[in-house]
Scaffold this motif. Structure first.
Motif, mmCIF file in Angstrom:
data_model
loop_
_atom_site.group_PDB
_atom_site.id
_atom_site.type_symbol
_atom_site.label_atom_id
_atom_site.label_comp_id
_atom_site.label_asym_id
_atom_site.label_seq_id
_atom_site.Cartn_x
_atom_site.Cartn_y
_atom_site.Cartn_z
ATOM 1 N N SER A 13 0.808 -1.218 0.000
ATOM 2 C CA SER A 13 0.000 0.000 0.000
ATOM 3 C C SER A 13 0.841 1.269 0.000
ATOM 4 N N ASN A 14 1.921 1.291 0.796
ATOM 5 C CA ASN A 14 2.769 2.482 0.919
ATOM 6 C C ASN A 14 4.235 2.072 0.906
ATOM 7 N N SER A 15 5.094 2.993 0.487
ATOM 8 C CA SER A 15 6.531 2.719 0.421
ATOM 9 C C SER A 15 7.317 3.873 1.025
ATOM 10 N N SER A 16 8.566 3.576 1.425
ATOM 11 C CA SER A 16 9.438 4.609 1.975
ATOM 12 C C SER A 16 10.886 4.225 1.732
ATOM 13 N N ILE A 17 11.781 5.214 1.896
ATOM 14 C CA ILE A 17 13.223 4.970 1.795
ATOM 15 C C ILE A 17 13.902 5.798 2.878
ATOM 16 N N SER A 39 1.902 3.246 -2.911
ATOM 17 C CA SER A 39 2.494 2.413 -3.964
ATOM 18 C C SER A 39 1.518 2.330 -5.131
ATOM 19 N N ALA A 40 1.420 3.443 -5.841
ATOM 20 C CA ALA A 40 0.439 3.569 -6.908
ATOM 21 C C ALA A 40 1.063 4.264 -8.119
ATOM 22 N N ILE A 41 0.612 3.862 -9.300
ATOM 23 C CA ILE A 41 1.084 4.447 -10.555
ATOM 24 C C ILE A 41 -0.121 4.755 -11.439
ATOM 25 N N PHE A 42 -0.058 5.892 -12.114
ATOM 26 C CA PHE A 42 -1.066 6.235 -13.108
ATOM 27 C C PHE A 42 -0.355 6.521 -14.423
ATOM 28 N N PHE A 43 -0.726 5.765 -15.467
ATOM 29 C CA PHE A 43 -0.161 5.989 -16.798
ATOM 30 C C PHE A 43 -1.163 6.808 -17.614
ATOM 31 N N GLN A 44 -0.751 8.006 -17.992
ATOM 32 C CA GLN A 44 -1.594 8.913 -18.761
ATOM 33 C C GLN A 44 -1.870 8.325 -20.141
ATOM 34 N N ARG A 45 -3.126 8.345 -20.553
ATOM 35 C CA ARG A 45 -3.489 7.670 -21.800
ATOM 36 C C ARG A 45 -2.836 8.293 -23.024
ATOM 37 N N SER A 46 -2.688 9.600 -23.057
ATOM 38 C CA SER A 46 -2.211 10.274 -24.269
ATOM 39 C C SER A 46 -0.796 9.866 -24.656
ATOM 40 N N ASP A 47 0.094 9.707 -23.657
ATOM 41 C CA ASP A 47 1.493 9.407 -23.976
ATOM 42 C C ASP A 47 2.131 8.354 -23.070
ATOM 43 N N ASN A 48 1.325 7.727 -22.224
ATOM 44 C CA ASN A 48 1.794 6.699 -21.283
ATOM 45 C C ASN A 48 2.799 7.243 -20.262
ATOM 46 N N ALA A 50 4.161 8.280 -16.804
ATOM 47 C CA ALA A 50 3.827 7.710 -15.501
ATOM 48 C C ALA A 50 3.847 8.777 -14.411
ATOM 49 N N PHE A 51 2.864 8.715 -13.526
ATOM 50 C CA PHE A 51 2.798 9.539 -12.324
ATOM 51 C C PHE A 51 2.680 8.595 -11.130
ATOM 52 N N TYR A 52 3.197 9.038 -9.987
ATOM 53 C CA TYR A 52 3.332 8.131 -8.853
ATOM 54 C C TYR A 52 2.672 8.688 -7.591
ATOM 55 N N GLY A 53 2.348 7.762 -6.683
ATOM 56 C CA GLY A 53 1.906 8.135 -5.346
ATOM 57 C C GLY A 53 0.597 8.894 -5.312
ATOM 58 N N ARG A 54 0.559 9.946 -4.483
ATOM 59 C CA ARG A 54 -0.671 10.726 -4.304
ATOM 60 C C ARG A 54 -1.107 11.400 -5.603
ATOM 61 N N ILE A 55 -0.132 11.805 -6.413
ATOM 62 C CA ILE A 55 -0.470 12.413 -7.695
ATOM 63 C C ILE A 55 -1.207 11.400 -8.568
ATOM 64 N N ALA A 56 -0.716 10.170 -8.593
ATOM 65 C CA ALA A 56 -1.366 9.109 -9.372
ATOM 66 C C ALA A 56 -2.790 8.880 -8.881
ATOM 67 N N VAL A 57 -2.945 8.799 -7.568
ATOM 68 C CA VAL A 57 -4.278 8.575 -6.991
ATOM 69 C C VAL A 57 -5.220 9.719 -7.366
ATOM 70 N N ASN A 58 -4.738 10.946 -7.242
ATOM 71 C CA ASN A 58 -5.585 12.110 -7.533
ATOM 72 C C ASN A 58 -5.973 12.176 -9.007
ATOM 73 N N PHE A 68 -4.597 3.019 -14.016
ATOM 74 C CA PHE A 68 -4.198 3.147 -12.616
ATOM 75 C C PHE A 68 -3.813 1.779 -12.076
ATOM 76 N N MET A 69 -2.737 1.723 -11.295
ATOM 77 C CA MET A 69 -2.274 0.454 -10.723
ATOM 78 C C MET A 69 -1.921 0.620 -9.260
ATOM 79 N N ARG A 70 -2.298 -0.369 -8.473
ATOM 80 C CA ARG A 70 -1.929 -0.443 -7.060
ATOM 81 C C ARG A 70 -1.623 -1.891 -6.717
ATOM 82 N N SER A 71 -1.053 -2.104 -5.510
ATOM 83 C CA SER A 71 -0.768 -3.459 -5.011
ATOM 84 C C SER A 71 0.163 -4.241 -5.929
ATOM 85 N N LEU A 72 1.128 -3.547 -6.548
ATOM 86 C CA LEU A 72 2.046 -4.202 -7.479
ATOM 87 C C LEU A 72 2.926 -5.248 -6.792
#
Length: 428
Positions: A13-17, A39-48, A50-58, A68-72
């Motif tokens: 669900s969440n990641s850290s470093i 731990s989420a990714i959003f691939f924009q349809r127009s050009d694929n 990738a956006f990550y995290g809260r931005i992807a969720v939003n 949209f992908m989660r639980s990878l």
């Protein structure tokens, strides 16, 4: 070898470093000022792109076009790693998808460190896959190759509950016999370990670690159980159709209740079959909602609403879960008692695994001085009540639930790649 190192907690669900540098341990902000990232990714349809995290969720919940992908993490060690998936018309393998997510985390740490980090301790659950040593070894090998691919040269692994113990150890006075319960989105892991602030600098802790157990049950399973018990019946789950009163196919509902399977539902074939069944349905009002979810690809929104209900029910006894994106003014009332009944089987598996850890360690429930709870699923009141019941003599430590594993992995990286540490900080 450089003494600069890091620990990465790649969570379901969440990641850290966290960095270990110049005898200091520090969590790195990975998204604005946040030290954890969904731990989420959003691939924009127009050009694929990738956006990550809260931005992807939003982006996803703003109904932007894309995938949209989660639980990878749950894909590691499974056949899906080789099969790959289609993202906006482009075939992609999951190694590349996971690598892109972890690379963005690593780049934040590289920027803070002012150089490329080559040494990492990756967190891992006690079991990536239950009852399959081969799949478990395959999952670790896949994650190691991904770590190498994004630029790490020296890669070690540590069990996540052990890392959580290391994160708490520096603040202890005296010695404690502890059990760590790490309940994440995909797994629940346990470690019985002897802790002491005098042991922080030890490079070999094998004599202190008495036992490890784990089970592939976590918060995502709680979401699924709640969904099937309270949400899916309002979308026609277990309703009937036709002259023979046959039960509607259950698989779409089960897949709709799992983060990792939702994306595979939006096929023309399934949507057509569901529309056809609607004409024969004996509960058209509810079953029509399933058709709407599939046609409008709002499965992740259904899951997010379910997760929101789970979180709300940690603080209140009753929650009206909004589903107005399915149907105007539509909400589903849920009681905490229903939620607890729905997850009782999963909680029993968690308790069984914790008890097995004690048995393997050769210690009694009463001998435990400290229970360390980490992972978001430990917020669930039923879970907290069970651990207080199981360990009546123990103090409960549950601070830094979402970041303690990352911190502990950095402590471990310092032991494996460098020398002792002085303090724990968060990089501003």
């Amino acid at each position: 070898m450089s003494t600069l190192s890091c620990g990465i907690d790649f969570g379901t669900s969440n990641s850290s470093i966290a960095l270990a540098h110049d005898r200091q341990i520090s969590l790195v902000p990975v998204e604005q000022t946040h030290v954890t990232i969904p731990s989420a990714i959003f691939f924009q349809r127009s050009d694929n792109k990738a956006f990550y995290g809260r931005i992807a969720v939003n982006l996803f919940f703003d109904r932007q076009q894309g995938r949209f992908m989660r639980s990878l993490k749950r894909v590691l060690g499974t056949s899906l790693m080789k099969q790959g998936t289609v993202v906006n018309g482009t075939v992609m393998n999951f190694s590349s998808i996971i690598a892109s997510f972890l690379k963005t985390i690593k780049s934040k740490a590289d920027a803070v460190a002012g150089q490329e980090i080559e040494n990492v301790v990756m967190g891992r659950p006690v079991h990536f896959v239950d009852h399959s040593p081969e799949s478990d070894a395959q999952a670790q090998a896949e994650l190691k190759e991904i770590a190498r691919r994004i630029g790490f040269k020296h890669i070690e692994f540590q069990f996540e509950p052990i890392a959580a113990a290391f994160a708490h150890e520096a603040r202890l006075t005296g010695e404690k016999l502890a059990i760590v319960a790490d309940l994440g989105g995909g797994t629940s892991d346990f470690t019985v370990i002897r802790l002491s602030n005098q042991s922080v600098h030890k490079s070999d802790r094998s004599q202190d670690i008495l036992a490890n157990t784990g089970v592939r049950v976590g918060g995502n399973d709680f979401d699924k159980d709640l969904s099937l018990a309270a949400i899916m019946p309002e979308l026609g789950y277990r309703s009937t159709y036709g002259d023979k009163l046959l039960e509607v196919p259950l698989k779409p509902f089960h897949d709709l209740a799992e983060w990792s399977k939702v994306n595979f539902l939006y096929t023309p074939k399934l949507i057509m079959q569901t529309r056809q069944l609607l004409h024969q349905s004996h509960d058209k009002k509810r079953y029509k909602r399933l058709v709407s979810v599939l046609e409008n690809e709002t499965g992740h929104a259904v899951l997010a609403a379910t997760e929101g209900a789970k979180i709300a029910l940690t603080a209140q006894d009753h929650y009206n879960t909004p589903f107005d994106f399915v149907e105007e003014a539509f909400f589903i009332p849920i009681k905490r008692t229903l939620f607890e009944e729905a997850i009782s089987g999963e909680v029993e598996k968690i308790v069984t695994s914790a008890t097995a850890c004690l048995r393997d360690a050769g210690v009694s429930h009463q001998a435990i001085d400290l229970v360390i709870l980490t992972g978001g699923s430990t917020e669930v009141p039923l879970i907290q009540a069970e651990f207080k019941r199981l360990f009546p003599n123990a103090a409960i430590a549950d601070e830094n639930k979402l970041s303690s594993v990352g911190l502990g992995l950095a402590y471990d990286s310092q032991s494996k790649f460098g020398t002792g540490v002085q303090s724990t900080t968060v990089v501003p």
